[in-house]
Design an enzyme around this catalytic site. Structure first.
Site, PDB file in Angstrom:
ATOM      1  N   ASP A 197       0.810  -1.217   0.000  1.00  0.00           N
ATOM      2  CA  ASP A 197       0.000   0.000   0.000  1.00  0.00           C
ATOM      3  C   ASP A 197       0.843   1.266   0.000  1.00  0.00           C
ATOM      4  O   ASP A 197       1.525   1.566   0.974  1.00  0.00           O
ATOM      5  CB  ASP A 197      -0.915  -0.004   1.235  1.00  0.00           C
ATOM      6  CG  ASP A 197      -1.875   1.164   1.219  1.00  0.00           C
ATOM      7  OD1 ASP A 197      -2.069   1.743   0.131  1.00  0.00           O
ATOM      8  OD2 ASP A 197      -2.406   1.506   2.277  1.00  0.00           O
ATOM      9  N   ASP A 243      -1.748   6.153  -6.705  1.00  0.00           N
ATOM     10  CA  ASP A 243      -2.093   5.135  -5.717  1.00  0.00           C
ATOM     11  C   ASP A 243      -1.953   3.751  -6.337  1.00  0.00           C
ATOM     12  O   ASP A 243      -2.316   3.535  -7.490  1.00  0.00           O
ATOM     13  CB  ASP A 243      -3.534   5.364  -5.249  1.00  0.00           C
ATOM     14  CG  ASP A 243      -3.912   4.495  -4.074  1.00  0.00           C
ATOM     15  OD1 ASP A 243      -3.015   4.123  -3.298  1.00  0.00           O
ATOM     16  OD2 ASP A 243      -5.101   4.169  -3.937  1.00  0.00           O
TER      17      ASP A 243
END
Ligand SMILES: *[C@@H]1O[C@H](CO)[C@@H](O)[C@H](O)[C@H]1NC(C)=O
Ligand SMILES: *[C@@H]1O[C@H](CO)[C@@H](O)[C@H](O)[C@H]1NC(C)=O
Ligand SMILES: *[C@@H]1O[C@H](CO)[C@@H](O)[C@H](O)[C@H]1NC(C)=O
Ligand SMILES: *[C@@H]1O[C@H](CO)[C@@H](O)[C@H](O)[C@H]1NC(C)=O
Ligand SMILES: *[C@@H]1O[C@H](CO)[C@@H](O)[C@H](O)[C@H]1NC(C)=O
Length: 438
Positions: A107, A314
């Protein structure tokens, strides 16, 4: 071989030579090649199912970002609603002594490295046994007063007399809870070609969570920009990833490169990374659909001083989210440029821009994202998906209704690209790559 292939081959050789000449002895010479597995890989799902799941996970992630924005806590941990975990790629590495191989969700939108730990009364089921600190001789709890604990800045870690451990507790809006503490523990990254491994002690979270889904992982490895992220703790100044296309279903692995192995190819374009202590913000300046550049006010996309607005890259969201105004402009432009009936009953509720077409059309409008100093001319498969089942063509784009929130460039737009985060020079670069051939 085309000139491009020669260039790639040359680049690979250069990377190979560079890495074989630099033994991974200390962190700024660190050089790791790590395999990534897509969280839906091997589930034998249809394209339709995969697309629905990916979009639903993206929405879960948006909800998580929204919670953080509302300052409901500096959430080190996110969770899944309705069994949708807000992550996309898994990475394995070893934790403890003797080493236990554990799967982590990668992440770039959060920083803590954490795993579910024993004893846990209320852990979520995961594919491997829970990590048991009692079985590891290198495990030690970090005290509440330690620098690492202070750096975390958790709301709940402030009262050291009440809780001597570096305790964190996070209560989400739906009353689900994450509780855990921080520890120092040995991690081992196995080199795929070199003979030695990278072994380091880092601060990791030991957590038990009472709700959600771990999606085949045992925790999360944060690549964000705070002090507790893996990037910061390993002291690396660059990392890159290359995601193989998600559709068609591909059994090959994506890769992530840390340290010296993370290089840009000549011809890759670069845009500045904006200063931030969590997210990877870039300067989006405009969007072209077909042959038309959409019109926005100058500075329309700018991130404000109070950290509202702006655009981030992202890895953990499949979809790309753009503010309602931008979304509508892109939608109108597609509807104008594409000669197909607009679908009102979309593929799932998750795709908001779809067209009826009996076959996957040959020609579709281009989509180019303009960043400061770099244009991202997207390959078709990165922004449109076709469901043979539903005879629908959908654009991978979603709407962020909160105009103070950030736009998110999701991982579908980054497929088959070498995406390099160069933290030393504060640049993000990207360029076409055959990710299944790395
Ligand atoms: C995958 O699913 C299809 C349809 O449900 C089934 O026919 C096929 O045998 C499955 N393949 C594997 C490897 O499980
Ligand atoms: C931990 O150690 C105990 C006792 O040695 C052993 O029974 C158990 O399997 C170990 N658990 C794990 C997860 O390694
Ligand atoms: C810290 O914890 C102690 C012991 O539980 C309690 O007496 C004290 O009021 C707490 N302090 C704060 C600031 O919450
Ligand atoms: C979808 O809805 C819009 C407006 O609500 C309408 O103009 C359009 O004809 C509809 N398209 C189809 C294919 O039903
Ligand atoms: C929208 O975002 C801002 C700042 O990012 C936040 O303060 C506000 O609470 C959000 N509004 C809603 C309705 O979520």
């Amino acid at each position: 071989m085309s000139p491009n292939n020669y260039l790639l081959l040359f680049t690979f050789l250069t990377i190979f030579l560079l890495t074989s000449l630099t033994p991974p002895s200390f962190s700024n010479e660190l050089s790791l090649r790590l395999q990534l597995t897509h969280i839906d890989a091997g589930l034998n799902l249809t394209v339709h199912e995969l697309l629905g799941r990916a979009a639903a996970r993206s929405k879960t992630r948006m909800a998580w970002f929204a919670h953080i924005r509302k300052k409901e806590g500096q959430a080190p941990i996110f969770w899944g609603r309705k069994n949708n975990y807000a992550g996309e790629y898994l990475m394995n590495f070893d934790v403890g002594t003797p080493p236990r191989k554990l799967p982590f969700i990668v992440d770039t939108g959060s920083s803590l490295v954490w795993t579910q730990c024993k004893p846990c009364l209320d852990c979520i089921s995961q594919p491997v046994p829970y990590f048991d600190p009692k079985n590891s001789s290198s495990f030690s709890k970090l005290p509440c007063s330690s620098k690492q604990c202070t750096d975390l800045g958790f709301d709940y870690s402030s009262n050291c007399s009440a809780k001597p451990d570096c305790h964190f507790e996070y209560i989400y809006a739906d009353e689900s809870k994450s509780i855990g503490y921080l520890a120092l523990e040995k991690v081992t990254f196995r080199y795929s070609t070199e003979s030695s491994n990278l072994i380091m002690k880092i601060a990791i979270g030991c957590a038990s969570i009472n709700r959600g889904s771990m999606a085949h992982s045992s925790g999360i490895v944060g690549f964000g920009r705070s002090a507790e992220s893996l990037v910061s703790q390993l002291g690396i100044t660059r990392f890159s990833y290359c995601f193989i296309p998600f559709i068609p279903i591909n059994t090959k692995r994506s890769h992530m490169f840390l340290g010296n192995r993370a290089l840009s190819n000549s011809g890759d374009q670069s845009t500045p990374l904006l200063h931030d202590n969590e997210y990877y913000y870039v300067s989006l300046s405009g969007i072209t659909v077909g042959s038309k550049r959409l019109l926005f006010q100058p500075n329309f996309f700018e991130r404000k001083k109070d950290r509202t607005r702006g655009t981030i890259f992202d890895s953990g969201s499949f979809s790309t989210f753009l503010w309602t105004d931008v979304f509508n402009a892109v939608k109108n432009a597609f509807e104008f440029e594409i000669n197909l009936p607009v679908a009102n009953n979309t593929l799932t509720n998750d795709y908001k821009l779809c067209f009826h077409t009996p076959t996957n059309p040959e020609k579709i409008p281009n989509l180019v994202l303009h960043f400061k100093g770099a244009d991202m001319d997207l390959p078709r498969e990165n922004y449109v998906v076709y469901s043979t089942e539903k005879k629908l063509l959908c654009v991978v784009i979603d709407e962020e209704k909160n105009l103070s929130a950030m736009n998110i460039i999701g991982n579908s737009y980054q497929q088959n690209m070498n995406v390099l985060y160069d933290l030393e020079n504060q640049m993000l670069s990207f360029g076409p790559a055959q990710c299944d051939q790395l």
